[in-house]
Scaffold this active site. Structure first.
Site, PDB file in Angstrom:
ATOM      1  N   HIS A  25       0.943  11.000  -7.310  1.00 42.87           N
ATOM      2  CA  HIS A  25       2.165  10.503  -6.650  1.00 42.87           C
ATOM      3  C   HIS A  25       2.173   8.979  -6.734  1.00 42.87           C
ATOM      4  O   HIS A  25       1.442   8.313  -6.006  1.00 42.87           O
ATOM      5  CB  HIS A  25       2.195  10.939  -5.177  1.00 42.87           C
ATOM      6  N   HIS A  27       4.790   5.323  -7.496  1.00 47.76           N
ATOM      7  CA  HIS A  27       6.066   4.662  -7.804  1.00 47.76           C
ATOM      8  C   HIS A  27       5.774   3.527  -8.768  1.00 47.76           C
ATOM      9  O   HIS A  27       5.121   2.549  -8.403  1.00 47.76           O
ATOM     10  CB  HIS A  27       6.708   4.114  -6.525  1.00 47.76           C
ATOM     11  N   LEU A  28       6.249   3.678 -10.015  1.00 49.99           N
ATOM     12  CA  LEU A  28       5.993   2.636 -11.013  1.00 49.99           C
ATOM     13  C   LEU A  28       7.170   1.684 -11.167  1.00 49.99           C
ATOM     14  O   LEU A  28       7.075   0.700 -11.889  1.00 49.99           O
ATOM     15  CB  LEU A  28       5.643   3.269 -12.369  1.00 49.99           C
ATOM     16  N   LYS A 113      11.341  16.397  -7.394  1.00 55.31           N
ATOM     17  CA  LYS A 113      11.058  15.795  -6.085  1.00 55.31           C
ATOM     18  C   LYS A 113      12.237  15.996  -5.143  1.00 55.31           C
ATOM     19  O   LYS A 113      13.384  15.698  -5.484  1.00 55.31           O
ATOM     20  CB  LYS A 113      10.793  14.297  -6.279  1.00 55.31           C
ATOM     21  N   HIS A 150       9.145  15.255   0.044  1.00 52.30           N
ATOM     22  CA  HIS A 150       9.013  14.218   1.072  1.00 52.30           C
ATOM     23  C   HIS A 150       9.313  14.932   2.385  1.00 52.30           C
ATOM     24  O   HIS A 150      10.469  15.217   2.692  1.00 52.30           O
ATOM     25  CB  HIS A 150       9.987  13.056   0.832  1.00 52.30           C
ATOM     26  N   HIS A 188       2.114  12.964   0.461  1.00 54.62           N
ATOM     27  CA  HIS A 188       1.628  11.928   1.389  1.00 54.62           C
ATOM     28  C   HIS A 188       1.617  12.388   2.846  1.00 54.62           C
ATOM     29  O   HIS A 188       2.335  11.861   3.686  1.00 54.62           O
ATOM     30  CB  HIS A 188       2.412  10.611   1.245  1.00 54.62           C
ATOM     31  N   LEU A 233       6.527   4.997   4.498  1.00 55.37           N
ATOM     32  CA  LEU A 233       7.036   6.277   5.004  1.00 55.37           C
ATOM     33  C   LEU A 233       6.353   7.418   4.270  1.00 55.37           C
ATOM     34  O   LEU A 233       6.158   7.310   3.063  1.00 55.37           O
ATOM     35  CB  LEU A 233       8.554   6.346   4.806  1.00 55.37           C
ATOM     36  N   ASP A 261       0.771   7.209  -3.580  1.00 54.65           N
ATOM     37  CA  ASP A 261       2.063   6.729  -3.086  1.00 54.65           C
ATOM     38  C   ASP A 261       2.126   5.203  -3.145  1.00 54.65           C
ATOM     39  O   ASP A 261       2.753   4.570  -2.297  1.00 54.65           O
ATOM     40  CB  ASP A 261       2.352   7.230  -1.657  1.00 54.65           C
ATOM     41  N   HIS A 265       6.836  -3.405  -3.292  1.00 54.19           N
ATOM     42  CA  HIS A 265       8.086  -4.133  -2.987  1.00 54.19           C
ATOM     43  C   HIS A 265       7.701  -5.605  -2.959  1.00 54.19           C
ATOM     44  O   HIS A 265       6.671  -5.955  -2.361  1.00 54.19           O
ATOM     45  CB  HIS A 265       8.632  -3.753  -1.617  1.00 54.19           C
ATOM     46  N   ALA A 277       9.992   0.044   3.179  1.00 52.38           N
ATOM     47  CA  ALA A 277       8.797   0.866   3.387  1.00 52.38           C
ATOM     48  C   ALA A 277       8.038   0.986   2.079  1.00 52.38           C
ATOM     49  O   ALA A 277       8.646   1.241   1.040  1.00 52.38           O
ATOM     50  CB  ALA A 277       9.205   2.250   3.875  1.00 52.38           C
TER      51      ALA A 277
HETATM   52  C1  NCD Z   1       8.433   4.789  -1.216  1.00 50.88           C
HETATM   53  C2  NCD Z   1       9.164   3.766  -2.070  1.00 50.88           C
HETATM   54  O1  NCD Z   1       9.177   2.583  -1.719  1.00 50.88           O
HETATM   55  O2  NCD Z   1       9.710   4.140  -3.105  1.00 50.88           O
HETATM   56  N1  NCD Z   1       8.095   4.182   0.031  1.00 50.88           N
HETATM   57  C3  NCD Z   1       7.124   4.569   0.892  1.00 50.88           C
HETATM   58  O3  NCD Z   1       7.020   3.999   1.966  1.00 50.88           O
HETATM   59  N2  NCD Z   1       6.290   5.537   0.592  1.00 50.88           N
HETATM   60  C4  NCD Z   1       9.249   6.009  -1.062  1.00 50.88           C
HETATM   61  C5  NCD Z   1       8.493   7.178  -0.500  1.00 50.88           C
HETATM   62  O4  NCD Z   1       7.597   7.734  -1.132  1.00 50.88           O
HETATM   63  O5  NCD Z   1       8.806   7.583   0.637  1.00 50.88           O
HETATM   64 ZN    ZN Z   2       6.278   8.052  -2.576  1.00 53.94          ZN
END
Ligand code: NCD
Ligand code: ZN
Length: 368
Positions: A25, A27-28, A113, A150, A188, A233, A261, A265, A277
């Site tokens: 899991h 986010h790239l 997802k 999620h 997560h 989150l 996860d 940001h 988040a």
């Molecule tokens: C994730 C994101 O920023 O894309 N943020 C997070 O807090 N985990 C989205 C997600 O997986 O909920």
């Molecule tokens: Zn995520």
């Protein structure tokens, strides 16, 4: 955050070799932020389940294939040769089952997802009512495409710290009963309720656990002031939940596996009146997990969690390479310390300045 553990007296220099792990899991992102972060994942992990919550979200096989190409191009040939991005579809009310069938047949989609609409970053186009996507879920059940969830309700009447536990009762358990052949990953997880639910369910249900939910509880968000770098989150919960997650991750139960996860940001997005988040943990992810397993006296369970349980659930082969971790004395001057801040763009470019998880800490294991 790092606590002394049962093996803290062991000697620096000791090594452990792990079958190369995967991140189930991550986010790239895309564009310049992707360019800045993708190598951190590819250096440690052989494969990664890449989340589709871009703007616009990844809802077609063609968009996922193009995104996969951008990821590999950003890595350059050497890292790309040792890294396989496993793409996911973003479920929405308008997605057609045929798109999932096509994406899976072309070996582009490895999962889809479910973002309840409004639950998290870029989830506005997500699903409002599970009944609407019943045909998609039936198709996924039939073709063996895992559903990644999620797991939070979005009902504003439900306290934010209860949203995962309520989701399990109201949405997840009925969903598993309606689709007994559907493979589901509760992503997560953050609560004792989730850990218990996954441990009790059959092989249909698994869960990923992040490094941060194993290290921090909700106090971290408010330690001495408001700490945006610990906001993600689902939000971190009470200490008893963190302990339940540690027990689950280190139990050896094949239903639990690694999913960072990692969700970068830039500074301006984190330090804002309405901060985003997401915790950026990719650069020291395996070291972060190793610290937990060490503190729990369960280093022998790390390989299963990081490198075996995930591929078995997804029906994919185990990786062949190995990765070596070396114990270091966190107090020593030579210890590798996680940087306080990573400036990944031009000087002063706040959109590419990231604070990594464990900023300023020396962890007990370092990657060789
Ligand atoms: C994730 C994101 O920023 O894309 N943020 C997070 O807090 N985990 C989205 C997600 O997986 O909920
Ligand atoms: Zn995520």
């Amino acid at each position: 955050m790092a606590q002394p553990g049962p093996t803290s007296l062991a000697l620096p220099g000791q090594q452990i070799c792990l079958r190369r792990p995967d991140d189930w899991h991550v986010h790239l992102r895309d564009g310049a932020l992707m360019q800045a972060v993708v190598a951190a994942t590819a250096r440690q992990f052989a494969r990664a389940i890449v989340m589709p919550n871009l703007t616009p979200p990844i809802t077609t096989a063609a968009a996922a294939a193009a995104y996969r190409q951008r990821i590999l191009a950003a890595l350059g040939p050497k890292l790309a040769a040792g890294f396989q991005p496993l793409m996911t579809a973003y479920l929405s009310d308008s997605l057609q089952p045929q798109e999932l069938i096509k994406g899976q047949a072309e070996a582009i989609f490895y999962a889809a997802k479910l973002y309840p609409a409004g639950a998290t970053t870029n989830s506005a186009a997500g699903v409002r009512d599970l009944a609407t996507i019943a045909p998609l879920l039936e198709t996924m059940e039939r073709i063996g495409l895992p559903l990644l969830v999620h797991g939070e309700v979005t009902d504003p009447a439900v306290d934010i710290f209860d949203r995962e536990a309520v989701f399990i009762e109201r949405q997840l358990l009925p969903l598993l009963a309606r689709h007994p052949g559907l493979k589901v990953v509760l992503e997560h997880i953050t609560t004792a309720e989730a850990a218990a639910c996954v441990a009790e369910a059959g092989p249909q249900l698994a869960a990923t656990i992040t490094p941060h939910h194993l290290h921090i509880n909700r106090n971290a968000l408010f330690a001495g002031g408001l700490r945006p770098d610990f906001y993600c989150l689902p939000v971190a919960k009470r200490e008893r939940h963190r302990l339940a997650l540690r027990a689950a991750a280190t139990s050896g139960d094949p239903s639990f596996f690694l999913g960072t996860d990692s969700a970068p940001h830039g500074r301006q997005a984190k330090e804002a009146a309405c901060g985003c988040a997401g915790i950026y943990n990719a650069p020291y992810a395996i070291e972060s997990y190793a610290a937990v397993f060490d503190q729990e006296g369960a280093l022998d369970k790390l390989e299963g969690f990081a490198s075996e349980h995930g591929p078995r659930f997804y029906g994919l082969p185990l990786n062949r390479g190995v990765l070596t971790l070396e114990r270091q004395d966190p107090q020593s001057e030579q210890a590798v310390t996680v940087p306080l801040r990573l400036e990944l763009g031009q000087a002063g470019d706040e959109s590419l300045a990231l604070v990594p998880f464990h900023a300023g800490e020396a962890l007990p294991w370092r990657l060789r």
